[in-house]
Design a protein around this motif. Structure first.
Motif, PDB file in Angstrom:
ATOM      1  N   SER A  69       0.809  -1.218   0.000  1.00  0.00           N
ATOM      2  CA  SER A  69       0.000   0.000   0.000  1.00  0.00           C
ATOM      3  C   SER A  69       0.842   1.267   0.000  1.00  0.00           C
ATOM      4  O   SER A  69       0.322   2.357  -0.170  1.00  0.00           O
ATOM      5  CB  SER A  69      -0.907   0.011   1.233  1.00  0.00           C
ATOM      6  N   LEU A  70       2.163   1.150   0.198  1.00  0.00           N
ATOM      7  CA  LEU A  70       2.999   2.347   0.217  1.00  0.00           C
ATOM      8  C   LEU A  70       3.576   2.662  -1.148  1.00  0.00           C
ATOM      9  O   LEU A  70       4.181   3.699  -1.346  1.00  0.00           O
ATOM     10  CB  LEU A  70       4.136   2.171   1.236  1.00  0.00           C
ATOM     11  N   GLU A  71       3.420   1.761  -2.104  1.00  0.00           N
ATOM     12  CA  GLU A  71       3.851   2.028  -3.464  1.00  0.00           C
ATOM     13  C   GLU A  71       2.598   1.977  -4.332  1.00  0.00           C
ATOM     14  O   GLU A  71       1.976   0.933  -4.479  1.00  0.00           O
ATOM     15  CB  GLU A  71       4.880   1.008  -3.916  1.00  0.00           C
ATOM     16  N   VAL A  72       2.200   3.095  -4.877  1.00  0.00           N
ATOM     17  CA  VAL A  72       0.917   3.198  -5.559  1.00  0.00           C
ATOM     18  C   VAL A  72       1.116   3.724  -6.981  1.00  0.00           C
ATOM     19  O   VAL A  72       2.141   4.311  -7.308  1.00  0.00           O
ATOM     20  CB  VAL A  72      -0.051   4.102  -4.782  1.00  0.00           C
ATOM     21  N   GLU A  73       0.113   3.487  -7.800  1.00  0.00           N
ATOM     22  CA  GLU A  73       0.225   3.864  -9.200  1.00  0.00           C
ATOM     23  C   GLU A  73      -0.783   4.937  -9.614  1.00  0.00           C
ATOM     24  O   GLU A  73      -0.562   5.647 -10.589  1.00  0.00           O
ATOM     25  CB  GLU A  73       0.052   2.625 -10.081  1.00  0.00           C
ATOM     26  N   ALA A 391      11.897  -3.275  -5.378  1.00  0.00           N
ATOM     27  CA  ALA A 391      11.749  -3.410  -6.826  1.00  0.00           C
ATOM     28  C   ALA A 391      10.695  -2.455  -7.368  1.00  0.00           C
ATOM     29  O   ALA A 391       9.788  -2.024  -6.660  1.00  0.00           O
ATOM     30  CB  ALA A 391      11.375  -4.845  -7.178  1.00  0.00           C
ATOM     31  N   ASN A 392      10.811  -2.129  -8.650  1.00  0.00           N
ATOM     32  CA  ASN A 392       9.770  -1.408  -9.366  1.00  0.00           C
ATOM     33  C   ASN A 392       8.630  -2.365  -9.707  1.00  0.00           C
ATOM     34  O   ASN A 392       8.787  -3.594  -9.627  1.00  0.00           O
ATOM     35  CB  ASN A 392      10.343  -0.820 -10.664  1.00  0.00           C
ATOM     36  N   PRO A 393       7.466  -1.846 -10.118  1.00  0.00           N
ATOM     37  CA  PRO A 393       6.363  -2.737 -10.505  1.00  0.00           C
ATOM     38  C   PRO A 393       6.722  -3.692 -11.634  1.00  0.00           C
ATOM     39  O   PRO A 393       6.161  -4.779 -11.733  1.00  0.00           O
ATOM     40  CB  PRO A 393       5.260  -1.755 -10.936  1.00  0.00           C
ATOM     41  N   LEU A 461       4.976   8.181   0.458  1.00  0.00           N
ATOM     42  CA  LEU A 461       4.542   7.240  -0.579  1.00  0.00           C
ATOM     43  C   LEU A 461       5.444   7.327  -1.805  1.00  0.00           C
ATOM     44  O   LEU A 461       6.045   8.360  -2.073  1.00  0.00           O
ATOM     45  CB  LEU A 461       3.089   7.528  -0.986  1.00  0.00           C
ATOM     46  N   ILE A 462       5.505   6.229  -2.550  1.00  0.00           N
ATOM     47  CA  ILE A 462       6.324   6.138  -3.753  1.00  0.00           C
ATOM     48  C   ILE A 462       5.377   5.804  -4.908  1.00  0.00           C
ATOM     49  O   ILE A 462       4.669   4.799  -4.859  1.00  0.00           O
ATOM     50  CB  ILE A 462       7.418   5.073  -3.583  1.00  0.00           C
ATOM     51  N   VAL A 463       5.371   6.640  -5.939  1.00  0.00           N
ATOM     52  CA  VAL A 463       4.280   6.630  -6.910  1.00  0.00           C
ATOM     53  C   VAL A 463       4.792   6.473  -8.339  1.00  0.00           C
ATOM     54  O   VAL A 463       5.824   7.041  -8.709  1.00  0.00           O
ATOM     55  CB  VAL A 463       3.464   7.942  -6.804  1.00  0.00           C
ATOM     56  N   ASP A 464       4.061   5.690  -9.134  1.00  0.00           N
ATOM     57  CA  ASP A 464       4.277   5.612 -10.578  1.00  0.00           C
ATOM     58  C   ASP A 464       3.242   6.521 -11.243  1.00  0.00           C
ATOM     59  O   ASP A 464       2.090   6.132 -11.427  1.00  0.00           O
ATOM     60  CB  ASP A 464       4.127   4.166 -11.054  1.00  0.00           C
ATOM     61  N   ARG A 470       7.375   1.911 -13.437  1.00  0.00           N
ATOM     62  CA  ARG A 470       8.564   2.291 -12.694  1.00  0.00           C
ATOM     63  C   ARG A 470       8.229   3.538 -11.874  1.00  0.00           C
ATOM     64  O   ARG A 470       7.647   4.490 -12.397  1.00  0.00           O
ATOM     65  CB  ARG A 470       9.745   2.574 -13.635  1.00  0.00           C
ATOM     66  N   TYR A 471       8.601   3.502 -10.626  1.00  0.00           N
ATOM     67  CA  TYR A 471       8.271   4.624  -9.751  1.00  0.00           C
ATOM     68  C   TYR A 471       9.065   5.858 -10.155  1.00  0.00           C
ATOM     69  O   TYR A 471      10.260   5.782 -10.448  1.00  0.00           O
ATOM     70  CB  TYR A 471       8.538   4.250  -8.292  1.00  0.00           C
ATOM     71  N   ASP A 472       8.392   6.996 -10.157  1.00  0.00           N
ATOM     72  CA  ASP A 472       9.038   8.224 -10.609  1.00  0.00           C
ATOM     73  C   ASP A 472       8.785   9.415  -9.699  1.00  0.00           C
ATOM     74  O   ASP A 472       9.340  10.483  -9.908  1.00  0.00           O
ATOM     75  CB  ASP A 472       8.573   8.571 -12.028  1.00  0.00           C
ATOM     76  N   THR A 473       7.947   9.253  -8.690  1.00  0.00           N
ATOM     77  CA  THR A 473       7.560  10.377  -7.832  1.00  0.00           C
ATOM     78  C   THR A 473       7.472   9.927  -6.385  1.00  0.00           C
ATOM     79  O   THR A 473       7.039   8.814  -6.104  1.00  0.00           O
ATOM     80  CB  THR A 473       6.196  10.943  -8.280  1.00  0.00           C
TER      81      THR A 473
END
Length: 500
Positions: A69-73, A391-393, A461-464, A470-473
């Motif tokens: 839940s901490l890495e969202v798109e 890892a990235n998505p 949070l870490i967001v694509d 790939r996370y960018d924000t």
């Protein structure tokens, strides 16, 4: 400013005012929530021992905290941010007059490090964090989810420590045990990620030699109640017969299966059997009866302590039952040996494990402390720091988590919304990092020469954003007047030392 409402039939949260001690800042007393992490010296000592024993093995085995839940798109943009009070700040520890810096190289701040803790799932994790200014030079800033359990238990995590400058098991400035965590009431109770930040007071650091084996006599060994072990040392027959060894510390073995004896099968005259631990799959496939490789009795179920559970590296299985007990199941098969022909003379040396430690002093005195700022304008230039690892998505894993990384740029002019975490107002920055970076500081007005700036956010949070897997924000809660009140409560809290 978002306020959480109680369920239907409840009342709006209290909004009584508290003089914050800074000109123009007054906040609700209900905003400040605090919980003890290690409120007694005994609890702190247990935490210290857990992480430091066996040459900091637990630190080395921890992984980046990475709940899905901490890495969202999916995100959306909102309007501009409106400050709730006047801008304010607290200067860094060691701040001097400003000087111009032309270098484009980034000097990493000494204040950053890793936050280590044990989750409610029994696993060991780390996040990023930084030392910040406080009255007693004892304060760490990190994300709220790196202190409070976000699985709905409304509890702090266990065995929380901060290690500034951590590098592959090295603790260059000491290990600092968390004493008390301060965060916003809405995060503590409702897991409101618009308030995903925490300020943690720590005891003085601990340095020196930890878990040092010390050879003692048997009287001292038997009387010692701490960690201890016996080491067997092979000696010559002449040494044994000459009486140079204390008979009370010497045993004589006719057979030493597995070392000097030749492996065989059960039909060899006089063959002896010993057990050999294997994994569950090998045990399940092994035959029953008197044969090499056959099962050696039933599996042995052992109830162990949490420390033994995490330290175990054998082939057996580790589980926890419904009551939360720690269980290790061992599986054994038979190994047969020819009877020994060469005697082995063994001296048993008793060791106790001692700590030759010293007080490493206050955190801020050792590494300095970043300043803290709130109600800063959007679009401000910041440098962010942390230890990315996950890892990235798309499965790519560009970072090792071994060394800190940084990002630089202006925060977005509009707030970001993240429906997955019910975030209504976060600041954001373009930054292609992954899990492990969370909790790290966002530093405004960073001085490359002094390695100091002002924390006006921590990675939440870490967001694509562009959907390319790939996370960018990265995003952070907005530090406002309520944050200032919580920070000030933490900054005025004393923690003390563990070693007199």
């Amino acid at each position: 400013m978002k306020r959480i409402l109680l369920p239907a039939g409840g009342a709006i949260l209290a909004t009584g005012l508290l003089a914050a001690g800074l000109a123009g800042t007054a906040q609700a007393t209900s905003d400040v929530a605090s919980d003890p992490l290690a409120k007694t010296a005994a609890q702190a000592a247990e935490t210290l021992d857990f992480w430091s024993k066996s040459d900091y093995a637990a630190l080395k085995s921890a992984v980046a905290f990475n709940p899905d839940s901490l890495e969202v798109e999916k995100i959306s943009r909102g309007g501009g941010y409106s400050a709730d009070t006047k801008p304010g700040s607290s200067v860094p520890i060691g701040e001097e007059k400003k000087t111009a810096v032309k270098s484009q190289n980034v000097n990493l701040p000494k204040t950053i490090g890793k936050v280590f803790f044990e989750g409610r799932d029994g696993k060991l994790y780390w996040c990023s964090g930084t030392s910040i200014q406080s009255q007693y030079r004892n304060l760490v800033a990190t994300a709220g989810h790196c202190v409070y359990d976000i699985a709905g238990n409304d509890e702090v995590v266990s065995r929380w420590v901060f290690v500034p400058g951590y590098y592959q098991g090295k603790v260059p400035y000491g290990l600092y045990v968390g004493k008390q965590a301060f965060t916003h009431y809405d995060f503590d109770v409702y897991e409101d990620f618009d308030r995903d930040y925490a300020f943690v007071t720590v005891y003085n650091g601990i340095g020196g030699t930890l878990n040092k084996p010390k050879l003692v006599d048997w009287t001292a060994y038997k009387a010692y109640e701490g960690e201890k072990f016996v080491k067997d040392v092979t000696v010559t027959e002449d040494e044994y017969k000459k009486g140079k060894l204390d008979p009370k510390t010497t045993d004589y073995y006719d057979v030493d299966p597995g070392s000097s004896d030749e492996a065989t099968g059960p039909d060899f005259p006089g063959a002896v059997v010993d057990r050999f631990e294997v994994g569950k799959g090998v045990y399940d496939a092994a035959p029953v009866g008197r044969a090499r490789g056959a099962k050696f009795g039933e599996p042995v179920v052992e109830n162990v302590t949490r420390e033994q559970f995490h330290a175990y590296r054998g082939p057996g299985t580790k589980t926890r039952d419904a009551a939360g007990n720690y269980i290790i199941t061992h599986y054994y098969v038979q190994k047969w040996f020819k009877p020994g022909k060469v005697a082995r003379f063994v001296r048993l040396d008793p060791f106790i494990v001692v700590h030759e430690v010293k007080d490493a002093g206050r955190l801020g005195d050792n590494v300095g402390g970043q300043g803290v700022a709130w109600n800063q304008a959007a679009g401000k230039v910041v440098r962010t720091f942390g230890y990315p690892y996950g890892a990235n998505p798309d499965g790519s894993k560009p970072y090792t988590g071994v060394t800190p990384k940084w990002c630089y740029g202006k925060t977005a002019s509009k707030v970001i919304k993240v429906p997955a975490r019910k975030v209504e107002e976060h600041q954001s920055l373009k930054c292609a990092v992954t899990a492990g970076y969370d909790g790290g500081p966002w530093l405004a007005n960073y001085s490359n020469s002094k390695r100091l700036g002002y924390v006006n956010g921590v990675t939440s949070l870490i967001v694509d954003v562009d959907g390319n897997k790939r996370y960018d924000t990265i995003t952070s809660a907005i530090f406002d007047g309520e944050t200032a009140a919580i920070y000030k409560s933490a900054a005025a809290s004393w923690s003390g030392k563990l070693i007199p």
